[in-house]
Design a protein around this motif. Structure first.
Motif, mmCIF file in Angstrom:
data_model
loop_
_atom_site.group_PDB
_atom_site.id
_atom_site.type_symbol
_atom_site.label_atom_id
_atom_site.label_comp_id
_atom_site.label_asym_id
_atom_site.label_seq_id
_atom_site.Cartn_x
_atom_site.Cartn_y
_atom_site.Cartn_z
ATOM 1 N N MET A 1 0.843 -1.194 0.000
ATOM 2 C CA MET A 1 0.000 0.000 0.000
ATOM 3 C C MET A 1 0.880 1.246 0.000
ATOM 4 O O MET A 1 1.906 1.298 0.690
ATOM 5 N N THR A 2 0.476 2.246 -0.757
ATOM 6 C CA THR A 2 1.158 3.529 -0.695
ATOM 7 C C THR A 2 0.788 4.226 0.599
ATOM 8 O O THR A 2 -0.189 3.866 1.276
ATOM 9 N N LEU A 3 1.563 5.239 0.943
ATOM 10 C CA LEU A 3 1.256 5.978 2.161
ATOM 11 C C LEU A 3 -0.125 6.615 2.071
ATOM 12 O O LEU A 3 -0.882 6.641 3.051
ATOM 13 N N GLU A 4 -0.485 7.137 0.891
ATOM 14 C CA GLU A 4 -1.824 7.728 0.725
ATOM 15 C C GLU A 4 -2.909 6.685 0.963
ATOM 16 O O GLU A 4 -3.935 6.959 1.591
ATOM 17 N N GLU A 5 -2.707 5.478 0.450
ATOM 18 C CA GLU A 5 -3.701 4.420 0.639
ATOM 19 C C GLU A 5 -3.819 4.030 2.108
ATOM 20 O O GLU A 5 -4.916 3.773 2.610
ATOM 21 N N LYS A 6 -2.701 4.004 2.798
ATOM 22 C CA LYS A 6 -2.740 3.697 4.219
ATOM 23 C C LYS A 6 -3.501 4.777 4.991
ATOM 24 O O LYS A 6 -4.372 4.464 5.817
ATOM 25 N N VAL A 7 -3.181 6.019 4.714
ATOM 26 C CA VAL A 7 -3.808 7.123 5.448
ATOM 27 C C VAL A 7 -5.307 7.151 5.210
ATOM 28 O O VAL A 7 -6.107 7.297 6.143
ATOM 29 N N ASP A 8 -5.740 6.992 3.967
ATOM 30 C CA ASP A 8 -7.176 7.071 3.673
ATOM 31 C C ASP A 8 -7.931 5.852 4.162
ATOM 32 O O ASP A 8 -9.149 5.908 4.356
ATOM 33 N N GLN A 9 -7.225 4.742 4.387
ATOM 34 C CA GLN A 9 -7.875 3.578 4.986
ATOM 35 C C GLN A 9 -8.368 3.909 6.405
ATOM 36 O O GLN A 9 -9.305 3.283 6.911
ATOM 37 N N LEU A 10 -7.798 4.939 6.998
ATOM 38 C CA LEU A 10 -8.162 5.352 8.351
ATOM 39 C C LEU A 10 -9.328 6.333 8.377
ATOM 40 O O LEU A 10 -9.727 6.773 9.463
ATOM 41 N N LEU A 11 -9.888 6.646 7.230
ATOM 42 C CA LEU A 11 -10.940 7.663 7.141
ATOM 43 C C LEU A 11 -12.311 7.003 7.005
ATOM 44 O O LEU A 11 -12.483 6.077 6.213
ATOM 45 N N GLN A 12 -13.263 7.502 7.766
ATOM 46 C CA GLN A 12 -14.648 7.047 7.645
ATOM 47 C C GLN A 12 -15.547 8.210 7.245
ATOM 48 O O GLN A 12 -15.488 9.289 7.848
ATOM 49 N N LEU A 13 -16.392 7.950 6.240
ATOM 50 C CA LEU A 13 -17.288 8.977 5.713
ATOM 51 C C LEU A 13 -18.723 8.470 5.689
ATOM 52 O O LEU A 13 -18.981 7.264 5.744
ATOM 53 N N ILE B 1 -12.587 16.865 1.159
ATOM 54 C CA ILE B 1 -12.228 15.504 0.777
ATOM 55 C C ILE B 1 -12.318 15.375 -0.743
ATOM 56 O O ILE B 1 -13.304 15.771 -1.363
ATOM 57 N N THR B 2 -11.297 14.773 -1.360
ATOM 58 C CA THR B 2 -11.283 14.611 -2.814
ATOM 59 C C THR B 2 -11.880 13.260 -3.202
ATOM 60 O O THR B 2 -12.052 12.361 -2.364
ATOM 61 N N GLU B 3 -12.146 13.117 -4.500
ATOM 62 C CA GLU B 3 -12.643 11.843 -5.007
ATOM 63 C C GLU B 3 -11.627 10.731 -4.778
ATOM 64 O O GLU B 3 -11.989 9.588 -4.477
ATOM 65 N N ASP B 4 -10.352 11.048 -4.903
ATOM 66 C CA ASP B 4 -9.317 10.052 -4.652
ATOM 67 C C ASP B 4 -9.331 9.598 -3.195
ATOM 68 O O ASP B 4 -9.148 8.398 -2.901
ATOM 69 N N ASN B 5 -9.519 10.545 -2.269
ATOM 70 C CA ASN B 5 -9.635 10.172 -0.855
ATOM 71 C C ASN B 5 -10.773 9.177 -0.657
ATOM 72 O O ASN B 5 -10.613 8.159 0.027
ATOM 73 N N VAL B 6 -11.924 9.482 -1.246
ATOM 74 C CA VAL B 6 -13.109 8.632 -1.071
ATOM 75 C C VAL B 6 -12.840 7.231 -1.594
ATOM 76 O O VAL B 6 -13.211 6.226 -0.969
ATOM 77 N N ARG B 7 -12.172 7.133 -2.734
ATOM 78 C CA ARG B 7 -11.912 5.824 -3.325
ATOM 79 C C ARG B 7 -10.919 4.998 -2.517
ATOM 80 O O ARG B 7 -10.840 3.781 -2.694
ATOM 81 N N TYR C 1 -6.637 13.354 9.269
ATOM 82 C CA TYR C 1 -5.727 12.331 8.757
ATOM 83 C C TYR C 1 -5.439 12.514 7.270
ATOM 84 O O TYR C 1 -4.259 12.577 6.866
ATOM 85 N N PRO C 2 -6.465 12.570 6.400
ATOM 86 C CA PRO C 2 -6.144 12.698 4.965
ATOM 87 C C PRO C 2 -5.447 13.999 4.613
ATOM 88 O O PRO C 2 -4.662 14.049 3.662
ATOM 89 N N HIS C 3 -5.690 15.051 5.366
ATOM 90 C CA HIS C 3 -5.056 16.334 5.060
ATOM 91 C C HIS C 3 -3.600 16.406 5.527
ATOM 92 O O HIS C 3 -2.794 17.101 4.904
ATOM 93 N N HIS C 4 -3.263 15.697 6.619
ATOM 94 C CA HIS C 4 -1.974 15.994 7.254
ATOM 95 C C HIS C 4 -1.133 14.788 7.651
ATOM 96 O O HIS C 4 0.057 14.959 7.956
ATOM 97 N N LEU C 5 -1.677 13.599 7.685
ATOM 98 C CA LEU C 5 -0.907 12.481 8.222
ATOM 99 C C LEU C 5 0.275 12.114 7.319
ATOM 100 O O LEU C 5 1.361 11.766 7.807
ATOM 101 N N ARG C 6 0.092 12.223 6.000
ATOM 102 C CA ARG C 6 1.207 11.917 5.091
ATOM 103 C C ARG C 6 2.390 12.842 5.349
ATOM 104 O O ARG C 6 3.538 12.382 5.488
ATOM 105 N N GLU C 7 2.133 14.142 5.432
ATOM 106 C CA GLU C 7 3.244 15.081 5.631
ATOM 107 C C GLU C 7 3.873 14.904 7.007
ATOM 108 O O GLU C 7 5.083 15.080 7.166
ATOM 109 N N LEU C 8 3.076 14.500 8.010
ATOM 110 C CA LEU C 8 3.630 14.253 9.338
ATOM 111 C C LEU C 8 4.584 13.061 9.315
ATOM 112 O O LEU C 8 5.619 13.066 9.993
ATOM 113 N N VAL C 9 4.237 12.043 8.549
ATOM 114 C CA VAL C 9 5.124 10.890 8.425
ATOM 115 C C VAL C 9 6.382 11.268 7.642
ATOM 116 O O VAL C 9 7.512 10.948 8.041
#
Length: 709
Positions: free
Chosen positions: A1-13, A36-42, A292-300
């Motif tokens: 999984m990419t970092l983006e995929e990991k981070v968005d797995q933690l998001l509930q909508l 939230i972007t379409e990519d985040n949702v997917r 998480y989707p806005h900032h967790l990637r840059e924090l890592v």
């Protein structure tokens, strides 16, 4: 999984974000402005508040088409006291004192929810509740930590069975709200909680722990602060205690928007800090906020957050998905055809009827109940013909499917025997009042159906004035002036201040919000086709000024010596009693139960041993009935102060007229352990009082000693 995929797995909508959605479901709070972007949702990992099997299937199929790794969504919902078949609210189910019944209601709710595509329910709520101003007391089972824990276990067993993967139509349970949410200051939702760790450990934590010991798969964070830190960002609470000390390795989810709410709390400056604090605390799923989707990637990537924290969170979510079998069967039990057959089945409706019968509590009866079927009844008040009987958090329940009290009474006695006139709970016109009084004048007996609209209870349904709303007290007084026998039925989600009700009525039946079959069940109780057996699990206050008032309180250095002859400079009110109006465990019956003298098998107890308390209970009445015999203990002197009494066990006993049964309790050293000042959990040698009776107030008292090991 990419970092983006990991981070968005933690998001509930919510469903409105997803392709295939047709309903926003049972959700709270704003949808707009998340960024939230379409990519985040997917790439998201879970969705909450779905509207049924068709929507669940459509969203899952669309998601899998767009998700690069074909990772299915977890689908969650607030299945609190039923899915489509609605049972009495949890506070009412607690009043049944029937753990098997609670387990069955949860199993039925799980079956209906699973057929509708749900994988996880945000239930049970194990918050200890001592303040009826708080709207969410309806979602708890009361003010006793041990009994709450027993019910939490029962609900978890019902939802999950022997394991979410081991039985069909089971869903994962989520215990909430961790921790101590029931102690919000002023009884106001989302408000501050401030108490010692000792108090939390001793009274507010045990019911959560009981659910986890039963195998509960998820935990939800609370909105409140714990030791000055919002629970969602509280590392000591979540990582050190929940995950470290208690060993919980399941999924931890925030409540709606709670991660971002660290900003208004004043515990985080911006979303970036919210994301860092939440992931460091161990929050796996961020519900409906975008930190998480806005900032967790840059924090890592900046090194401020170790990527292993993200990996751990993702792994816990994926493990739950695997346990639920979603990788092999992403739709799981979602099936529109099965859904149609399962929802509101006769078996489920029968269980809802039984639950309503067992949850109602008879609080007063001067002989007016049960009603004679030949009597001419005036059924008046805001709930006479109201379908608002499901209560808050009734998931996919529909009011039009609820049996009203008018329908239930007419089905028993005939339409001609029951005259119905109503009004609003908060608004009553003079014309409506006149019509109700006219109906009452021509009746043999008046039944007043009173209470709170369901919107006055539940989340954000907090009230400072907990008397009946609107002109309902005036209605009682005006009917009382007619000199007619008067029975009151209450529909509400909290203990109320009953002045002007309890004293004016000849009979009073607490029905709570009794669910889909509520009106039919209440009618059976009123006419005597069934016998009330419920017992309160929250004290009813004498006045809102007493709140919080609860049975297992501590003594003081200056306890009140005599309620009837007050002495100055003792702990008391000048204008009202110290005691609640109606105590924990209280409830009446059409049967008459009499207790013999209680006996102890010994006056001392050694560690590893046990002693027995026995008491005979006789039904001296003319009706079959069920009594709930309750056992309480008081530790006379401890390392910390001990409550005046603590519930340790109960037995439900069904008795025919004239029948006597001996009830036996086993008392062990383990039952006498408590949290010491150093937070150790153990018993102390010394003197104890043991009490048995029909409620926490009216008890027999005996003494014994615990000997040193």
């Amino acid at each position: 999984m990419t970092l983006e995929e990991k981070v968005d797995q933690l998001l509930q909508l919510a469903p409105a974000f997803y392709e295939g959605a047709n309903s926003a479901g049972q959700i709270t709070g704003p949808l707009a402005g998340l960024g939230i972007t379409e990519d985040n949702v997917r790439r998201t990992g879970s969705v909450l508040g779905l509207g049924g099997a068709e929507e669940a299937i459509a969203i899952q199929e669309a998601h899998l088409r767009h998700n690069r790794l074909n990772i299915p969504l977890l689908m969650m919902a607030d299945v609190i006291h039923g899915y489509r078949t609605i049972f009495p609210v949890p506070l009412a189910l607690g009043s049944s004192w029937d753990l098997d019944l609670a387990q069955r209601t949860a199993a039925i709710a799980a079956k209906e929810a699973a057929a509708a595509g749900i994988h996880v329910t945000f239930s049970p709520m194990a918050d200890l509740t001592r303040d009826p101003r708080w709207g969410r007391v309806m979602e708890s089972t009361g003010e006793d930590p041990w009994l709450n824990g027993q019910f939490a276990r029962a609900f978890v067993r019902g939802y999950q069975g022997s394991g979410v993967a081991g039985e069909p139509y089971k869903i994962a349970a989520c215990i909430k709200h961790f921790a101590a949410y029931g102690a919000a200051e002023g009884g106001r939702d989302y408000n501050t909680v401030d108490m010692s760790e000792w108090m939390r450990r001793a009274y507010y934590m045990p019911s959560y722990k009981a659910a986890l010991d039963e195998g509960c798969e998820m935990v939800m964070t609370a909105f409140n602060t714990v030791d000055g830190i919002p629970a969602t960002g509280n590392r000591r609470l979540m990582r050190d205690l929940l995950r470290g000390e208690w060993g919980f390795d399941g999924v931890l989810i925030s409540d709606w928007g709670a991660v971002k709410e660290m900003i208004p709390h004043g515990a985080a400056e911006d979303e970036r800090e919210c994301a860092r604090k939440a992931i460091e605390a161990g929050v796996d799923i961020e519900m409906m906020s975008p930190c998480y989707p806005h900032h967790l990637r840059e924090l890592v990537e900046s090194g401020e957050v170790d990527v292993r924290l993200v990996d751990e969170a993702v792994m816990r979510i994926l493990k739950l998905k695997r346990k639920l079998g979603l990788f092999e069967k992403p739709h799981r039990y979602a099936d529109p055809a099965a859904e149609r057959n399962i929802l509101l089945s006769e078996e489920h409706l029968a269980a809802a009827h039984e639950a309503a019968l067992k949850s109602c509590v008879l609080l007063k009866n001067n002989g007016v109940l049960p009603l004679a079927k030949a009597a001419k009844i005036a059924l008046v008040g805001p709930f006479a013909a109201s379908s608002d009987l499901l209560g808050p958090w009734s998931c996919m329940g529909r009011r039009e499917e609820a049996v009203t009290l008018a329908d239930g009474m007419r089905a028993i006695a005939g339409s001609a025997a029951v005259t119905v006139a109503g009004c609003g709970a908060e608004r009553m016109t003079d014309e409506e009042l006149a019509a109700m009084l006219d109906a009452a004048r021509s009746a043999d007996v008046v039944v007043l159906a009173l209470g709170e609209d369901s919107e006055m209870s539940g989340e954000a349904g907090c009230r400072a004035n907990i008397r009946l709303p609107g002109r309902q007290l005036e209605l009682i007084q005006r009917v009382r002036e007619l000199g007619k026998p008067l029975a009151v039925v209450l529909f509400n989600g909290r203990p109320l201040d009953l002045h002007g009700v309890l004293d004016e009525a000849d009979a009073l039946l607490e029905a709570w919000y009794p669910g889909t079959r509520g009106g039919a069940a209440v009618a059976e109780l009123l006419y005597g086709d069934a016998n009330p057996s419920g017992r309160l699990t929250m004290s009813f206050p004498h006045s809102v000024g007493q709140v919080p008032v609860y049975y297992n309180s501590f003594n003081t250095g200056r306890p009140q010596s005599s309620p009837d002859a007050p002495v100055r400079y003792e702990s008391q009110y000048l204008d009202i009693p110290n005691a609640p109006l109606l105590p924990f465990g209280y409830g009446l019956s059409y049967a008459e139960f009499r207790y013999g003298a209680a006996e102890l098998s010994a006056v001392s107890l050694r560690p590893g041993g046990s002693l027995q308390l026995t008491v005979s209970v006789t039904n001296a009445g003319a009706r079959q009935g069920e009594e709930t015999v309750q056992l309480y203990v008081r530790d006379i002197a401890g390392d910390t102060v001990r409550p005046l009494r603590e519930l340790k066990a109960f037995r439900k006993v069904a008795l025919e007229p004239g029948e006597t049964k001996e009830v036996r309790f086993e008392v062990t050293e383990e039952m006498l352990r408590y949290h010491h000042a150093d937070l150790s959990f153990e018993s102390d040698p010394g003197g104890f009082k043991i009490m048995v009776g029909p409620n926490s107030r009216d008890v027999q008292e005996l003494s014994f000693k615990l000997l040193a090991g």
